[in-house]
Design a protein around this motif. Structure first.
Motif, short mmCIF file in Angstrom:
data_model
loop_
_atom_site.label_atom_id
_atom_site.label_comp_id
_atom_site.label_asym_id
_atom_site.label_seq_id
_atom_site.Cartn_x
_atom_site.Cartn_y
_atom_site.Cartn_z
N THR A 119 0.85 -1.18 0.00
CA THR A 119 0.00 0.00 0.00
C THR A 119 0.89 1.23 0.00
O THR A 119 1.80 1.35 0.81
CB THR A 119 -0.92 -0.01 1.24
N ARG A 120 0.64 2.12 -0.92
CA ARG A 120 1.45 3.32 -1.07
C ARG A 120 0.81 4.51 -0.37
O ARG A 120 -0.41 4.56 -0.18
CB ARG A 120 1.65 3.61 -2.56
N ALA A 121 1.62 5.47 -0.03
CA ALA A 121 1.13 6.68 0.65
C ALA A 121 0.04 7.37 -0.18
O ALA A 121 -0.94 7.88 0.38
CB ALA A 121 2.29 7.63 0.92
N GLU A 122 0.19 7.36 -1.48
CA GLU A 122 -0.80 8.01 -2.35
C GLU A 122 -2.18 7.35 -2.23
O GLU A 122 -3.21 8.02 -2.36
CB GLU A 122 -0.33 7.97 -3.81
N GLU A 123 -2.21 6.06 -1.98
CA GLU A 123 -3.50 5.36 -1.82
C GLU A 123 -4.16 5.72 -0.50
O GLU A 123 -5.39 5.77 -0.40
CB GLU A 123 -3.28 3.85 -1.93
N ILE A 124 -3.36 5.99 0.50
CA ILE A 124 -3.89 6.45 1.78
C ILE A 124 -4.38 7.90 1.64
O ILE A 124 -5.44 8.27 2.14
CB ILE A 124 -2.83 6.32 2.88
N GLU A 125 -3.62 8.70 0.90
CA GLU A 125 -3.98 10.10 0.71
C GLU A 125 -5.37 10.25 0.08
O GLU A 125 -6.16 11.11 0.49
CB GLU A 125 -2.95 10.80 -0.17
N ILE A 126 -5.69 9.41 -0.88
CA ILE A 126 -7.01 9.44 -1.52
C ILE A 126 -8.11 9.24 -0.47
O ILE A 126 -9.13 9.91 -0.51
CB ILE A 126 -7.10 8.35 -2.61
N ARG A 127 -7.89 8.35 0.47
CA ARG A 127 -8.90 8.05 1.49
C ARG A 127 -8.98 9.14 2.55
O ARG A 127 -9.94 9.21 3.30
CB ARG A 127 -8.61 6.71 2.15
N CYS A 128 -7.96 9.97 2.65
CA CYS A 128 -7.95 11.06 3.64
C CYS A 128 -8.47 12.37 3.06
O CYS A 128 -8.59 13.37 3.78
CB CYS A 128 -6.52 11.28 4.15
N SER A 129 -8.75 12.41 1.78
CA SER A 129 -9.04 13.67 1.10
C SER A 129 -10.26 14.41 1.65
O SER A 129 -10.34 15.63 1.51
CB SER A 129 -9.20 13.44 -0.40
N ALA A 130 -11.19 13.70 2.29
CA ALA A 130 -12.36 14.39 2.84
C ALA A 130 -12.05 15.10 4.15
O ALA A 130 -12.85 15.88 4.64
CB ALA A 130 -13.51 13.39 3.05
N GLY A 131 -10.88 14.82 4.72
CA GLY A 131 -10.47 15.50 5.95
C GLY A 131 -11.12 14.98 7.21
O GLY A 131 -11.05 15.63 8.25
N ASP A 132 -11.74 13.82 7.15
CA ASP A 132 -12.45 13.31 8.33
C ASP A 132 -11.79 12.09 8.97
O ASP A 132 -12.39 11.42 9.81
CB ASP A 132 -13.90 12.97 7.96
N VAL A 133 -10.56 11.79 8.62
CA VAL A 133 -9.85 10.64 9.20
C VAL A 133 -9.23 11.04 10.53
O VAL A 133 -8.51 12.03 10.62
CB VAL A 133 -8.77 10.11 8.22
N LYS A 134 -9.52 10.24 11.56
CA LYS A 134 -8.96 10.47 12.88
C LYS A 134 -7.73 9.61 13.13
O LYS A 134 -6.87 9.98 13.93
CB LYS A 134 -10.00 10.16 13.96
#
Length: 187
Positions: A119-134
């Motif tokens: 899993t790459r950082a860019e794949e995590i970034e996509i999931r964080c884009s809404a700004g609601d990840v704690k």
């Protein structure tokens, strides 16, 4: 989405000294982290790259547990398969392969797929884009490029990070690189 469980998903099998074995079952740090997080919160996203055989092994589990598979991408023919071989004296070793083959001839292919499915950082970034990840829980190695990328995402989106150090990185010779990664880690 409140939490992300990211990283490897594997098909695990235990081989016993008497020649018996358990059935192939869900494994890998992302799956275990996801299951643990879901005990306390329904808003957990699984982010992982898998093989085409993922649904064969884990489709029923995902359906029974209402797992959102939107962050799971099929990128290879097989998931990573890990076979743990127990010896008579109680020690064990890993025999890793792809598919249902139990020989070590395809170890090179196994290692290639392990890297390909990271899993790459860019794949995590996509999931964080809404700004609601704690929070993010992930097993990862000590690669500084990965950690710098994830660190930038974490700084921007302000979430907590739990790191499970992958086995090959958990060696004394990598201590400096592990300490480097720790600047981005909360737990």
């Amino acid at each position: 989405m409140q939490y992300i469980a990211a990283g490897n998903i594997m098909v695990d099998r235990v081989l016993f000294p008497d020649g018996s074995k358990n059935r192939d079952q869900l494994g890998g740090p992302a799956a275990f982290a996801y299951a643990g997080m879901r005990l306390f919160c329904d808003e957990v996203k699984l982010v992982s790259n898998v093989g085409r055989d993922f649904h064969k092994y884990f489709g029923p589990w995902a359906e029974r547990n209402a797992v959102d598979l939107g962050g799971v991408k099929v990128l290879a023919e097989f998931c990573n398969h890990s076979h743990l071989l127990y010896h008579e004296d109680g020690t064990y070793s890993n025999v890793n392969s792809q598919g249902n083959r139990e020989d070590e001839e395809d170890f090179g292919q196994y290692m290639e797929t392990i890297g390909y499915l990271k899993t790459r950082a860019e794949e995590i970034e996509i999931r964080c884009s809404a700004g609601d990840v704690k929070g993010l829980c992930m097993a990862q190695n000590h690669d500084e490029v990965f950690w710098d990328k994830l660190g930038a995402i974490k700084k921007r989106d302000v979430f907590k990070m739990i790191w499970e150090i992958e086995g090959p990185s958990a060696r004394n010779k990598h201590l400096n690189k592990v300490q480097y990664a720790l600047q981005y880690v909360d737990i």
